[in-house]
Design an enzyme around this catalytic site. Sequence first.
Site, short mmCIF file in Angstrom:
data_model
loop_
_atom_site.label_atom_id
_atom_site.label_comp_id
_atom_site.label_asym_id
_atom_site.label_seq_id
_atom_site.Cartn_x
_atom_site.Cartn_y
_atom_site.Cartn_z
N GLU A 213 -9.58 -2.00 5.41
CA GLU A 213 -10.21 -1.76 6.78
C GLU A 213 -11.39 -2.63 6.78
OE1 GLU A 213 -8.48 -0.14 8.81
OE2 GLU A 213 -8.16 1.99 8.14
N HIS B 225 -7.27 -4.67 10.12
CA HIS B 225 -6.95 -4.65 8.74
C HIS B 225 -5.55 -5.39 8.17
CE1 HIS B 225 -4.50 -0.47 9.64
NE2 HIS B 225 -3.87 -1.54 9.36
N ASP C 207 0.88 -1.20 0.06
CA ASP C 207 -0.09 -0.11 -0.05
C ASP C 207 0.88 1.12 0.11
OD1 ASP C 207 0.89 -0.56 2.46
OD2 ASP C 207 -0.89 -1.01 3.32
N ASN D 69 -7.52 -3.10 14.23
CA ASN D 69 -8.59 -3.04 13.96
C ASN D 69 -8.96 -4.23 13.21
OD1 ASN D 69 -7.79 -2.18 11.56
ND2 ASN D 69 -9.16 -0.28 11.44
C1 F6R Z 1 1.61 -1.70 6.03
C2 F6R Z 1 0.17 -2.39 6.27
C3 F6R Z 1 -0.64 -2.20 7.56
C4 F6R Z 1 0.31 -2.66 8.72
C5 F6R Z 1 -0.47 -2.41 10.12
C6 F6R Z 1 0.25 -2.81 11.48
O1 F6R Z 1 2.15 -1.85 4.69
O2 F6R Z 1 -0.30 -2.68 5.17
O3 F6R Z 1 -1.55 -3.25 7.40
O4 F6R Z 1 0.78 -3.92 8.59
O5 F6R Z 1 -1.23 -1.15 9.83
O6 F6R Z 1 1.03 -1.65 11.14
P1 F6R Z 1 2.27 -1.50 12.44
O7 F6R Z 1 3.11 -2.58 11.98
O8 F6R Z 1 2.91 -0.29 12.38
O9 F6R Z 1 1.56 -1.80 13.86
#
Ligand code: F6R
Length: 242
Positions: free
Chosen positions: A141, A136, A67, A134
């Site tokens: 989301e 995702h 992303d 959450n």
């Molecule tokens: C990042 C991504 C997100 C993160 C998730 C966890 O490329 O796609 O799904 O893996 O938000 O974020 P962290 O690792 O910062 O807790």
Amino acid sequence: MKIIIAKNYEEASKQAAEIVLEVVKKKPDATLGLATGTTPLKLYEELCEDYQKNQTSWKDIKSYNLDEYVGLAPDHPQSYHKFMNDHLFSHIDIKDENTHVPSGLGDPEDVCDKYNKMLEENPRDLQILGIGSNGHIGFNEPGTDFDSVTHLMPLKESTILDNAHLFFNDDIDAVPKASITMGIKNIMDAKEILVMAFGTRKQKVVKKLIDGEITNEYPVTILNKHPNVTLIVDEEAGALIK
Ligand code: F6R
């Protein structure tokens, strides 16, 4: 699903690095799906260290990131392009032209179509994932369709809050409100998935994943349908696993 509960973030990241390096060594022209965020930081450090010590070559590896924030140029300090360059790409011999991160600029529909076409033509051998608190995966989301492909995703308030610490002065207003993300179908198309979660903030979502009920209120639960998933957690994130 294979579950590994490691003592801490360091141990977990070492084990994750072994899984990634096994793919890179077995298939030197493998295609990897990569994640950003705090979760894979230590894994990327391990991979850079391995490159220094053992010169494991990445020259024919291709990568596709999950992303990017809408509106951020590749050289923006918080863009995922820059994150990948800073934490992995500039430290190993992967070729620039073999790395792909969706563009945060340009017409989102056009960006999504092009990225999606590339994903279809380049199936991932291994997809690396973190999990949002959450539930995702990528920036898919809660509520996202399981058959979604690369799309524009408005970010939930909880994700904006979670990510504010990565922006200057914890500035919530500086966090972009939308992203371009691989869809859940793109993620599930990978042959193998390595998903990681660390720290107490991820306990609840890890439990949801393990409990096995598949619901798009917690997009990560779809991984229960994939035949080749390894989940690596530290003791904190795994505290609610019986
Ligand atoms: C990042 C991504 C997100 C993160 C998730 C966890 O490329 O796609 O799904 O893996 O938000 O974020 P962290 O690792 O910062 O807790």
